[in-house]
Design a protein around this motif. Structure first.
Motif, PDB file in Angstrom:
ATOM      1  N   TYR A  57     -23.525  23.144 -62.516  1.00 20.03           N
ATOM      2  CA  TYR A  57     -24.351  22.415 -61.549  1.00 20.03           C
ATOM      3  C   TYR A  57     -23.563  22.167 -60.277  1.00 20.03           C
ATOM      4  O   TYR A  57     -22.330  22.117 -60.290  1.00 20.03           O
ATOM      5  N   LEU A  58     -24.315  22.007 -59.194  1.00 20.79           N
ATOM      6  CA  LEU A  58     -23.710  21.729 -57.899  1.00 20.79           C
ATOM      7  C   LEU A  58     -24.389  20.501 -57.316  1.00 20.79           C
ATOM      8  O   LEU A  58     -25.620  20.382 -57.360  1.00 20.79           O
ATOM      9  N   SER A  59     -23.590  19.581 -56.803  1.00 28.36           N
ATOM     10  CA  SER A  59     -24.102  18.380 -56.163  1.00 28.36           C
ATOM     11  C   SER A  59     -23.872  18.495 -54.662  1.00 28.36           C
ATOM     12  O   SER A  59     -22.748  18.790 -54.230  1.00 28.36           O
ATOM     13  N   LEU A  60     -24.918  18.295 -53.891  1.00 32.44           N
ATOM     14  CA  LEU A  60     -24.806  18.300 -52.437  1.00 32.44           C
ATOM     15  C   LEU A  60     -25.114  16.898 -51.936  1.00 32.44           C
ATOM     16  O   LEU A  60     -26.115  16.302 -52.338  1.00 32.44           O
ATOM     17  N   THR A  61     -24.276  16.379 -51.069  1.00 29.56           N
ATOM     18  CA  THR A  61     -24.571  15.110 -50.422  1.00 29.56           C
ATOM     19  C   THR A  61     -24.842  15.411 -48.961  1.00 29.56           C
ATOM     20  O   THR A  61     -23.987  15.968 -48.262  1.00 29.56           O
ATOM     21  N   CYS A  62     -26.060  15.076 -48.534  1.00 33.08           N
ATOM     22  CA  CYS A  62     -26.494  15.308 -47.158  1.00 33.08           C
ATOM     23  C   CYS A  62     -26.808  13.952 -46.537  1.00 33.08           C
ATOM     24  O   CYS A  62     -27.720  13.263 -47.000  1.00 33.08           O
ATOM     25  N   THR A  63     -26.055  13.568 -45.529  1.00 32.90           N
ATOM     26  CA  THR A  63     -26.320  12.308 -44.839  1.00 32.90           C
ATOM     27  C   THR A  63     -27.032  12.627 -43.539  1.00 32.90           C
ATOM     28  O   THR A  63     -26.491  13.310 -42.673  1.00 32.90           O
ATOM     29  N   LEU A  64     -28.272  12.164 -43.449  1.00 34.43           N
ATOM     30  CA  LEU A  64     -29.084  12.471 -42.279  1.00 34.43           C
ATOM     31  C   LEU A  64     -29.451  11.205 -41.533  1.00 34.43           C
ATOM     32  O   LEU A  64     -29.347  10.105 -42.074  1.00 34.43           O
ATOM     33  N   ARG A  65     -29.874  11.366 -40.306  1.00 38.74           N
ATOM     34  CA  ARG A  65     -30.351  10.250 -39.489  1.00 38.74           C
ATOM     35  C   ARG A  65     -31.841  10.131 -39.769  1.00 38.74           C
ATOM     36  O   ARG A  65     -32.645  10.894 -39.247  1.00 38.74           O
ATOM     37  N   ALA A  66     -32.198   9.183 -40.633  1.00 38.67           N
ATOM     38  CA  ALA A  66     -33.602   8.986 -41.021  1.00 38.67           C
ATOM     39  C   ALA A  66     -34.325   8.188 -39.948  1.00 38.67           C
ATOM     40  O   ALA A  66     -33.789   7.200 -39.430  1.00 38.67           O
ATOM     41  N   THR A  67     -35.532   8.618 -39.629  1.00 34.30           N
ATOM     42  CA  THR A  67     -36.299   7.944 -38.584  1.00 34.30           C
ATOM     43  C   THR A  67     -37.493   7.165 -39.118  1.00 34.30           C
ATOM     44  O   THR A  67     -38.043   6.336 -38.412  1.00 34.30           O
ATOM     45  N   SER A  68     -37.898   7.444 -40.373  1.00 41.33           N
ATOM     46  CA  SER A  68     -39.037   6.716 -40.938  1.00 41.33           C
ATOM     47  C   SER A  68     -39.092   6.883 -42.456  1.00 41.33           C
ATOM     48  O   SER A  68     -38.515   7.823 -43.014  1.00 41.33           O
ATOM     49  N   LYS A  69     -39.809   5.982 -43.103  1.00 41.08           N
ATOM     50  CA  LYS A  69     -40.040   6.090 -44.545  1.00 41.08           C
ATOM     51  C   LYS A  69     -40.845   7.350 -44.855  1.00 41.08           C
ATOM     52  O   LYS A  69     -40.594   8.043 -45.831  1.00 41.08           O
ATOM     53  N   GLN A  70     -41.793   7.678 -43.993  1.00 41.77           N
ATOM     54  CA  GLN A  70     -42.623   8.869 -44.193  1.00 41.77           C
ATOM     55  C   GLN A  70     -41.765  10.135 -44.171  1.00 41.77           C
ATOM     56  O   GLN A  70     -41.983  11.052 -44.971  1.00 41.77           O
ATOM     57  N   GLN A  71     -40.784  10.177 -43.272  1.00 37.17           N
ATOM     58  CA  GLN A  71     -39.879  11.326 -43.200  1.00 37.17           C
ATOM     59  C   GLN A  71     -39.116  11.468 -44.517  1.00 37.17           C
ATOM     60  O   GLN A  71     -39.036  12.559 -45.085  1.00 37.17           O
ATOM     61  N   LEU A  72     -38.560  10.364 -45.009  1.00 38.71           N
ATOM     62  CA  LEU A  72     -37.793  10.405 -46.253  1.00 38.71           C
ATOM     63  C   LEU A  72     -38.672  10.761 -47.448  1.00 38.71           C
ATOM     64  O   LEU A  72     -38.265  11.540 -48.317  1.00 38.71           O
ATOM     65  N   ASP A  73     -39.886  10.219 -47.491  1.00 42.74           N
ATOM     66  CA  ASP A  73     -40.806  10.531 -48.589  1.00 42.74           C
ATOM     67  C   ASP A  73     -41.156  12.017 -48.614  1.00 42.74           C
ATOM     68  O   ASP A  73     -41.151  12.651 -49.674  1.00 42.74           O
ATOM     69  N   ALA A  74     -41.440  12.584 -47.449  1.00 41.54           N
ATOM     70  CA  ALA A  74     -41.798  14.010 -47.375  1.00 41.54           C
ATOM     71  C   ALA A  74     -40.607  14.876 -47.777  1.00 41.54           C
ATOM     72  O   ALA A  74     -40.769  15.863 -48.508  1.00 41.54           O
ATOM     73  N   LEU A  75     -39.424  14.514 -47.330  1.00 40.87           N
ATOM     74  CA  LEU A  75     -38.219  15.258 -47.676  1.00 40.87           C
ATOM     75  C   LEU A  75     -37.960  15.179 -49.184  1.00 40.87           C
ATOM     76  O   LEU A  75     -37.703  16.197 -49.834  1.00 40.87           O
TER      77      LEU A  75
END
Length: 89
Positions: A57-75
């Motif tokens: 298995y491979l674990s990826l940690t991606c730290t992004l600049r979130a702009t809304s709850k809707q953006q995070l939910d869709a992602l």
């Protein structure tokens, strides 16, 4: 209408996502493409990759600049729907 109870996050904010999946050719690239689709300003150079002890298995940690709850939910929905993804935290 959004209420404060829906999220404790204040946007915009830096939001780390940990995506774990099977170690397969193209897995990391597919995940990065999905993240970029939802967060075009995501810095690909900051992706942290960690293989599991056995390498299955491979674990990826991606730290992004979130702009809304809707953006995070869709992602989150798109990542969890990917066939190679096992867990998204």
């Amino acid at each position: 209408m959004a209420t404060e109870a829906e999220t404790l996050l204040e946007f915009p904010c830096d939001f780390p996502l940990k995506i774990m999946g099977a170690t397969r050719e193209g897995f990391a690239q597919a995940i990065v493409e999905i993240v970029l689709k939802h967060a075009p300003d995501f810095d690909v150079a900051k992706v942290e990759m960690r293989p599991s002890k056995a390498g299955n298995y491979l674990s990826l940690t991606c730290t992004l600049r979130a702009t809304s709850k809707q953006q995070l939910d869709a992602l989150y929905r798109e990542l969890t729907a990917h066939p190679l993804v096992k867990v998204v935290l």
